[in-house]
Design a protein around this motif. Structure first.
Motif, PDB file in Angstrom:
ATOM      1  N   LEU A   1       3.018  -5.597  32.332  1.00 44.95           N
ATOM      2  CA  LEU A   1       2.279  -6.397  31.350  1.00 44.95           C
ATOM      3  C   LEU A   1       0.786  -6.096  31.403  1.00 44.95           C
TER       4      LEU A   1
ATOM      5  N   PHE B   1       2.229  -8.280  37.510  1.00 41.12           N
ATOM      6  CA  PHE B   1       3.327  -7.714  36.727  1.00 41.12           C
ATOM      7  C   PHE B   1       2.828  -6.432  36.073  1.00 41.12           C
TER       8      PHE B   1
ATOM      9  N   VAL C   1       6.076 -15.047  32.164  1.00 42.48           N
ATOM     10  CA  VAL C   1       5.196 -15.287  33.307  1.00 42.48           C
ATOM     11  C   VAL C   1       4.394 -16.558  33.094  1.00 42.48           C
ATOM     12  N   LYS C   2       3.910 -16.717  31.866  1.00 43.81           N
ATOM     13  CA  LYS C   2       3.089 -17.889  31.563  1.00 43.81           C
ATOM     14  C   LYS C   2       3.910 -19.169  31.734  1.00 43.81           C
TER      15      LYS C   2
ATOM     16  N   GLY D   1       5.967  -6.655  27.068  1.00 44.49           N
ATOM     17  CA  GLY D   1       4.745  -6.919  26.319  1.00 44.49           C
ATOM     18  C   GLY D   1       4.896  -7.960  25.249  1.00 44.49           C
TER      19      GLY D   1
ATOM     20  N   GLY E   1       1.837 -12.039  24.794  1.00 40.67           N
ATOM     21  CA  GLY E   1       2.609 -11.202  25.715  1.00 40.67           C
ATOM     22  C   GLY E   1       2.766 -11.946  27.024  1.00 40.67           C
ATOM     23  N   GLY E   2       3.752 -11.574  27.787  1.00 39.73           N
ATOM     24  CA  GLY E   2       3.937 -12.209  29.090  1.00 39.73           C
ATOM     25  C   GLY E   2       4.334 -13.667  29.014  1.00 39.73           C
TER      26      GLY E   2
ATOM     27  N   TYR F   1      -3.126 -11.266  29.145  1.00 39.87           N
ATOM     28  CA  TYR F   1      -1.788 -10.672  28.997  1.00 39.87           C
ATOM     29  C   TYR F   1      -0.775 -11.311  29.936  1.00 39.87           C
ATOM     30  N   HIS F   2      -1.192 -12.306  30.684  1.00 41.85           N
ATOM     31  CA  HIS F   2      -0.322 -12.984  31.655  1.00 41.85           C
ATOM     32  C   HIS F   2       0.324 -11.986  32.604  1.00 41.85           C
TER      33      HIS F   2
END
Ligand code: SF4
Ligand code: SF4
Lengths: 292, 122
Positions: free
Chosen positions: A98, A95, B52-53, B121, B48-49, A82-83
């Protein structure tokens, strides 16, 4: 007997139906439970005026990294699908919004640098409704993205229901995971829809969820009389019962906007909902969905 | 200076992509020599994310700044933690080359908070 009231989208009168149904039932106070599982926008309290006696936090577990032990190896970020955790420069960042609390990062960290802490995402509330029956609701904190854990805990908190109890669940709108969670285990699913092409579209989506559980379904048309026949035709063809029609009516629109249930506006709805309940109990109405 | 710009295709003459986390490509440019290198944005396909990735990937390339049309809260927090400055496009930019020009003139605005509410999300 667990009755879930749902709709393919918000604003269709789902809460009006759920609260009107609960208020119509002549069930002994303790044997009737109302669960507001529409945790993102719960508003059944406006109709049922509960006196909240108990409140508790809903928390989910999220990772916490001890930066002193962490070697910045990146394993946690790699396993998190889900990073929700990332190695950035010289630190590891979590995070919370998330994170799905799967625990993989904690398990995979070679240094044992990750522990788990509680992250509060909402509350559960419980107390008697104005009519005396037991009222429960979940409220998600503003900005939190995950309603599912709140719905799940709400149902657990309300407890296992036994045969003699009647539970009315106001499910989250739509067909997302929280809605599925709310409807799961119900004995009967009431789908509230509007007689419009959008209403029909959303009804069909909601039926796909009903099909997963093969529970009996009944349709309630709200704002009936808008002139569109598609919902009626679809239900007739599919063998779905339209159980109650609530007309497009100015007194109803104004009354519900001021927190009045249908039976406060037109007392005859009390009998209509009581009959509905009697028939549901006898499986006299409703259609197995999908049809056997 | 090394900067990273979100791009719609794989070239310094490509159009910009307004999104950071889900842009198709991320282009690393040396502002002096104009040498450039294009990378697929790993955030683009994330379920999702994405922010961030993408930010984690960008941090690995260790640029001085990253320039895009929009930084959501997660991307913002992540890039901030990695100590990378963020700038947003102005209305004069169209290609990556034009972004570099505006950046060198000092005409791009540095970001000091997320530029959108983001999509949780997603
Ligand atoms: S608990 Fe699971 S979802 Fe949360 S950060 Fe760790 S790996 Fe990701
Ligand atoms: S897996 Fe553990 S040691 Fe490796 S970066 Fe994550 S927290 Fe640090």
């Amino acid at each position: 007997m667990i009755i879930a009231v749902a709709s393919g989208k918000g604003g269709t009168g789902k809460t009006t139906v759920a609260t009107s149904l609960a208020r119509s039932l002549d069930v002994q106070g303790a044997s009737l439970l109302f669960l507001d599982a529409d945790v993102e926008a719960p508003n059944s309290h406006l109709f049922l005026k509960p006196e909240i006696e108990h409140t508790r936090d809903v928390g989910v577990r999220i990772p916490e990294v001890n930066q002193e032990i962490c070697s910045l190896c990146g394993k946690c970020a790699e396993v998190c699908q889900y990073h929700a955790i990332a190695v950035l420069g010289k630190k590891v960042l979590v995070f919370p919004q998330l994170c799905h609390s799967c625990g993989s990062c904690t398990l995979m960290c070679p240094e044992g640098a990750i522990s788990e802490k509680q992250n509060v995402i909402g509350v559960l509330e419980h107390g008697p409704a104005q009519d005396g029956f037991r009222y429960f609701r979940g409220v998600m904190n503003v900005g939190e993205p995950m309603a599912l854990p709140i719905v799940r805990l709400l149902k657990q908190w309300a407890g296992e229901s036994d045969e003699s109890q009647v539970v009315v669940i106001d499910a989250p709108p739509g067909t997302s995971c929280p809605m599925v969670e709310a409807v799961c285990g119900a004995d009967f699913l009431l789908l509230v829809t509007e007689p419009t092409p959008f209403g029909l579209h959303d009804l069909k989506l909601a039926l796909q969820i009903a099909a997963k559980f093969t529970i009996p379904v009944g349709v309630i048309i709200n704002r009936d009389g808008l002139g569109y026949q598609g919902v009626d035709e679809f239900c007739a063809e599919a063998g779905l019962s339209i159980i109650i029609r609530i007309p497009f009516d100015r007194s109803i629109a104004e009354g519900t906007a001021r927190g009045r249930t249908l039976l406060d506006i037109y007392p005859s709805y009390k009998t209509a909902f009581q009959n509905l309940f009697k028939e549901i109990s006898n499986y006299g109405v409703g259609s197995r969905w999908p049809r056997p | 200076m090394k900067i990273i710009i979100s791009a719609a295709a794989e070239s310094i003459d490509a159009e910009v992509d307004q999104r950071f986390g889900r842009s198709a490509n991320l282009i690393l440019v040396d502002t002096e020599s104009l040498d450039w290198e294009s990378f697929r944005n790993p955030g683009m396909a994330a379920s999702g994310g994405a922010g961030v990735k993408a930010a984690q990937f960008v941090a690995g390339l260790d640029p001085d700044a990253v320039i895009s049309g929009d930084f959501g809260p997660n991307a913002y927090e992540a890039l901030l933690a990695a100590d990378i400055s963020m700038y947003i496009f102005n209305e004069r930019v169209n290609t990556i080359r034009s972004v570099v020009k505006e950046f060198k003139k000092g005409d791009l605005i540095a970001v000091s908070s997320p530029t959108s509410a983001g999509k949780h999300g997603s």
